[in-house]
Design an enzyme around this catalytic site. Structure first.
Site, PDB file in Angstrom:
ATOM      1  N   LYS A 201       0.866  -1.178   0.000  1.00 15.00           N
ATOM      2  CA  LYS A 201       0.000   0.000   0.000  1.00 15.00           C
ATOM      3  C   LYS A 201       0.905   1.230   0.000  1.00 15.00           C
ATOM      4  O   LYS A 201       1.193   1.806   1.046  1.00 15.00           O
ATOM      5  CB  LYS A 201      -0.929  -0.034   1.207  1.00 15.00           C
ATOM      6  CG  LYS A 201      -2.238   0.705   0.979  1.00 15.00           C
ATOM      7  CD  LYS A 201      -3.253   0.378   2.062  1.00 15.00           C
ATOM      8  CE  LYS A 201      -4.502   1.230   1.927  1.00 15.00           C
ATOM      9  NZ  LYS A 201      -5.379   0.813   0.816  1.00 15.00           N
TER      10      LYS A 201
HETATM   11  C1  LIG Z   1      -6.464   0.027   0.448  1.00 16.45           C
HETATM   12  C2  LIG Z   1      -6.732  -0.607  -0.856  1.00 16.45           C
HETATM   13  C3  LIG Z   1      -7.743  -1.557  -1.029  1.00 16.45           C
HETATM   14  C4  LIG Z   1      -8.751  -1.900   0.025  1.00 16.45           C
HETATM   15  O1  LIG Z   1      -8.201  -2.404   1.197  1.00 16.45           O
HETATM   16  P1  LIG Z   1      -9.038  -2.409   2.546  1.00 16.45           P
HETATM   17  O2  LIG Z   1      -8.119  -3.019   3.530  1.00 16.45           O
HETATM   18  O3  LIG Z   1     -10.240  -3.214   2.305  1.00 16.45           O
HETATM   19  O4  LIG Z   1      -9.365  -0.982   2.843  1.00 16.45           O
HETATM   20  C5  LIG Z   1      -7.861  -2.168  -2.269  1.00 16.45           C
HETATM   21  N1  LIG Z   1      -7.040  -1.850  -3.286  1.00 16.45           N
HETATM   22  C6  LIG Z   1      -6.065  -0.935  -3.154  1.00 16.45           C
HETATM   23  C7  LIG Z   1      -5.196  -0.632  -4.324  1.00 16.45           C
HETATM   24  C8  LIG Z   1      -5.875  -0.290  -1.943  1.00 16.45           C
HETATM   25  O5  LIG Z   1      -4.906   0.622  -1.831  1.00 16.45           O
END
Ligand SMILES: *Cc1c(COP(=O)(O)O)cnc(C)c1O
Length: 363
Positions: A201
């Site tokens: 992330k």
């Molecule tokens: C944060 C994110 C998600 C969703 O993750 P959650 O943990 O469900 O909030 C999905 N795809 C991407 C690219 C993300 O950055």
């Protein structure tokens, strides 16, 4: 939460917090991510010294050396999570341990210092406690929490930095998209390739997705769907959300975690709830041409995107170079999507039993 290895947070309350009147005004119409609470959490890392000087202090701009590595080589990661005001009047987080673990993994991929998971959770909890009056109470509202880390070392050589800044900020939020189904643009840009950073992330993934997002807007779409970078055929995910498909036999399909997709905590929670609710769920590759064919034949009944910010958001239409396809009536949320959404939100907000131990009480 205290442990021997957890440094003590210094609590340094904001000497001039927002007035209760102004805060009430903000909370009456919070929007998304524009207004921040009175405080922020901050922890520094220095090689040789480790994590030090954790503090909760007034929300304010930070100063960075113009040579700080993050400004040049984008060593940056973040998380997204929410604090909810529960029916009982307390405040809870949803699976903060999962965010802490993913944050550590993201740090590992980006060659950054790894923040101990208990310190991550502690920072979030301390901030939420300090800013408890900022947690909205109405359904669909919550306090959005943004932990993030940047490489703060001032050095232009290309290498993993030796100094980092971990911070947590928070913003009261309303519903992200609203209830109506969104339109999605099938992009020809790629978000992540095998061996790349798709599973981390990191801000860089988002920077790479913005051109596609801009293109989507130009085609009247609110979101982007990315395909795999190798065959340009397999559905991966949205710019910031995972995606699920509901077929006419009631089963669910979602792309598998192959390293190019973000491991969504909402995705994981939905898989669990769906399976325990007796639904058949398959984590398997789903091709874009198959999706168009299934939508045309009626085999594909519902599609939804999921992530912390929007929770579960129905998709009503796809547009792309293969043309346009409408899902359901193109506007309303489908029954399977709605049930999953209701069940998940009930657990998150303490309105239903929590058989999985997902809810983490802060207050
Ligand atoms: C944060 C994110 C998600 C969703 O993750 P959650 O943990 O469900 O909030 C999905 N795809 C991407 C690219 C993300 O950055």
């Amino acid at each position: 939460m205290d442990s021997v290895s957890t440094p003590r947070f210094t609590l340094s309350p904001n000497p001039s917090p927002v007035s209760p009147e102004r805060r009430a005004e903000v909370l009456a119409n919070p929007g998304f991510g524009k207004i921040f609470t009175d405080h922020m959490a901050l922890i520094r890392y220095t090689e040789g010294q480790g994590w030090h000087d954790p503090v909760i202090r007034a929300y304010a701009p930070i100063t960075l050396d113009p040579a700080a590595a993050v400004l040049h080589y984008a060593q940056e990661i973040f998380e997204g999570m929410k604090a909810y005001r529960t029916a009982q009047g307390g405040i809870s987080l949803f699976r903060p341990d999962a965010n802490a673990r993913r944050f550590r993994k993201s740090a590992e991929r980006m060659a950054m210092a790894q923040l101990p998971e208990d310190l991550f959770v502690e920072a979030v909890c301390q901030l939420v406690k300090m800013d408890r009056d900022w947690v909205p109470a109405r359904p669909d509202e919550s306090l959005y929490i943004r932990p993030f880390m940047i490489a703060s070392e001032a050095f232009l050589g290309v290498k993993p930095a030796s100094e980092y800044l971990f911070m947590v900020i928070a913003s009261p939020v309303g519903a992200y998209f609203g209830e109506q189904a969104v339109s999605v643009w099938v992009s020809e840009y790629c978000r992540a390739a095998p061996g790349g950073t798709g599973e981390a992330k990191c801000g860089g993934n988002y920077a790479a997705s913005l051109m596609a997002q801009k293109e989507a807007k130009g085609h009247g779409c609110a979101q982007v769907l990315f395909l795999d970078a190798v065959e340009r055929r397999w559905i991966e995910e949205m710019g910031g959300m995972n995606v699920f498909f509901v077929l006419d036999d009631g089963s669910l399909v979602t792309p598998p975690l192959t390293g190019t997709i973000l491991r969504g905590i909402t995705r994981d929670s939905i898989l669990r709830i769906a399976r325990d609710g007796g639904l058949t769920v398959r984590e398997e590759p789903y091709a874009i041409d198959q999706m168009y064919a299934d939508a045309a034949s009626g085999r594909l009944r519902e599609v939804f995107a999921c992530g912390t910010a929007a929770v579960i958001s129905p998709i009503g239409r796809f547009r792309g170079k293969q043309g346009e396809v409408v899902i359901g009536d193109g506007i309303s949320i489908g029954p399977v999507t709605e049930k999953l959404r209701t069940n998940l939100i009930a657990i998150q907000r303490g309105n239903a039993p929590d058989p999985y131990g997902w809810v983490h009480k802060v207050i």
